[in-house]
Design a protein around this motif. Structure first.
Motif, PDB file in Angstrom:
ATOM      1  N   ASP A 164     -12.729   5.583   0.129  1.00  0.00           N
ATOM      2  CA  ASP A 164     -13.299   4.599  -0.793  1.00  0.00           C
ATOM      3  C   ASP A 164     -12.196   3.833  -1.513  1.00  0.00           C
ATOM      4  N   LEU A 165     -11.143   4.542  -1.910  1.00  0.00           N
ATOM      5  CA  LEU A 165     -10.040   3.889  -2.612  1.00  0.00           C
ATOM      6  C   LEU A 165      -9.277   2.967  -1.672  1.00  0.00           C
ATOM      7  N   ILE A 166      -8.934   3.461  -0.508  1.00  0.00           N
ATOM      8  CA  ILE A 166      -8.140   2.679   0.439  1.00  0.00           C
ATOM      9  C   ILE A 166      -8.900   1.460   0.931  1.00  0.00           C
ATOM     10  N   ASP A 167     -10.212   1.603   1.122  1.00  0.00           N
ATOM     11  CA  ASP A 167     -11.020   0.491   1.641  1.00  0.00           C
ATOM     12  C   ASP A 167     -11.005  -0.710   0.703  1.00  0.00           C
ATOM     13  N   CYS A 168     -10.734  -0.493  -0.573  1.00  0.00           N
ATOM     14  CA  CYS A 168     -10.732  -1.585  -1.542  1.00  0.00           C
ATOM     15  C   CYS A 168      -9.418  -2.365  -1.564  1.00  0.00           C
ATOM     16  N   LEU A 169      -8.420  -1.861  -0.848  1.00  0.00           N
ATOM     17  CA  LEU A 169      -7.087  -2.449  -0.913  1.00  0.00           C
ATOM     18  C   LEU A 169      -6.833  -3.420   0.224  1.00  0.00           C
ATOM     19  N   VAL A 180      -0.866  -0.470  10.481  1.00  0.00           N
ATOM     20  CA  VAL A 180      -1.400  -1.095   9.272  1.00  0.00           C
ATOM     21  C   VAL A 180      -1.334  -0.087   8.134  1.00  0.00           C
ATOM     22  N   TYR A 181      -1.037  -0.583   6.942  1.00  0.00           N
ATOM     23  CA  TYR A 181      -1.030   0.308   5.787  1.00  0.00           C
ATOM     24  C   TYR A 181      -1.629  -0.383   4.576  1.00  0.00           C
ATOM     25  N   TRP A 193      -1.330   6.058  -0.428  1.00  0.00           N
ATOM     26  CA  TRP A 193      -1.095   5.298   0.793  1.00  0.00           C
ATOM     27  C   TRP A 193      -2.097   5.678   1.876  1.00  0.00           C
ATOM     28  N   GLY A 194      -2.515   4.687   2.625  1.00  0.00           N
ATOM     29  CA  GLY A 194      -3.321   4.918   3.818  1.00  0.00           C
ATOM     30  C   GLY A 194      -2.645   4.199   4.976  1.00  0.00           C
TER      31      GLY A 194
END
Length: 212
Positions: A164-169, A180-181, A193-194
């Motif tokens: 959820d956090l990474i999807d917003c970035l 991709v990061y 980091w994702g």
């Protein structure tokens, strides 16, 4: 003035290190890929070669069948296993017998690659260090604690929270979008980091910045 190593941040950089490792790409290299590098000292660059070989095999196995150059990936992984005894021993030590479900009949002897967290974590941590330097212009350094969280084996609640956090970035792409990061950095320096390799292999990392 010569730049300091983007990874340790303490020693003069005399080489360039590929972020992510160039070895995950089979030869011949795609001429359209402008491989990303960061300045590195000889110790940080050359001291991780064995870990990089293991990481190359893992990424090849987990993404190869979904890439356009599948046979080249297979050949590259096979060459690595053939020339690196430590990697080969680790892989073939996982050989086991496979049985047919319900009937209990022996089908064949198969090879399974056992996930080894230590080299995996070392390589992902180095990638995070390199990306931190790209984003901030300063080295994260070895004093920071990088907690590597492979998607495989993560508790569902933690995975969904991280996702959820990474999807917003906003995504950042390297090497012709094969890597991709995304990241978020708090005011005190901690960061999340994702990362995804070849649109298949995903890993998260949480960084505790060193106290100043």
């Amino acid at each position: 003035m010569a730049k300091l190593c983007a990874l340790c941040g303490k020693v003069k950089a005399t080489t360039r290190d590929h972020i992510p490792p160039k070895g995950i790409y089979p030869k011949p290299y795609d001429p359209e890929i402008n491989f990303n590098t960061v300045p590195a000292c000889a110790n940080c660059n050359n001291g991780a070669s064995t870990d990089d070989e293991w990481f190359k095999v893992l990424i090849g196995v987990t993404t190869g069948e979904h890439r356009g150059n599948t046979q080249a990936v297979i050949d590259s992984v096979a060459r690595t296993i053939g020339k690196n005894r430590s990697v080969a021993n680790k892989i073939f030590s996982a050989q086991r017998n496979i049985y047919a479900p319900l009937r209990g009949e022996l089908l064949e002897s198969a090879v399974a690659i056992t996930f080894d967290y230590e080299p995996y974590s070392a390589v992902v941590s180095r990638i995070v260090q390199g990306l931190h330097w790209i984003e901030n212009g300063v080295a994260l350094g070895n004093e920071a604690k990088v907690h590597v969280m492979p998607v495989q084996g993560m508790e569902r609640k933690l995975f969904l929270s991280m996702k959820d956090l990474i999807d917003c970035l906003h995504p950042k792409y390297l090497n012709k979008e094969t890597f991709v990061y995304k990241y978020h950095q708090a005011e005190k320096g901690d960061s999340v980091w994702g990362m995804q390799f070849f649109k298949r292999h995903t890993v998260f990392a949480y960084v505790e910045a060193p106290e100043t």
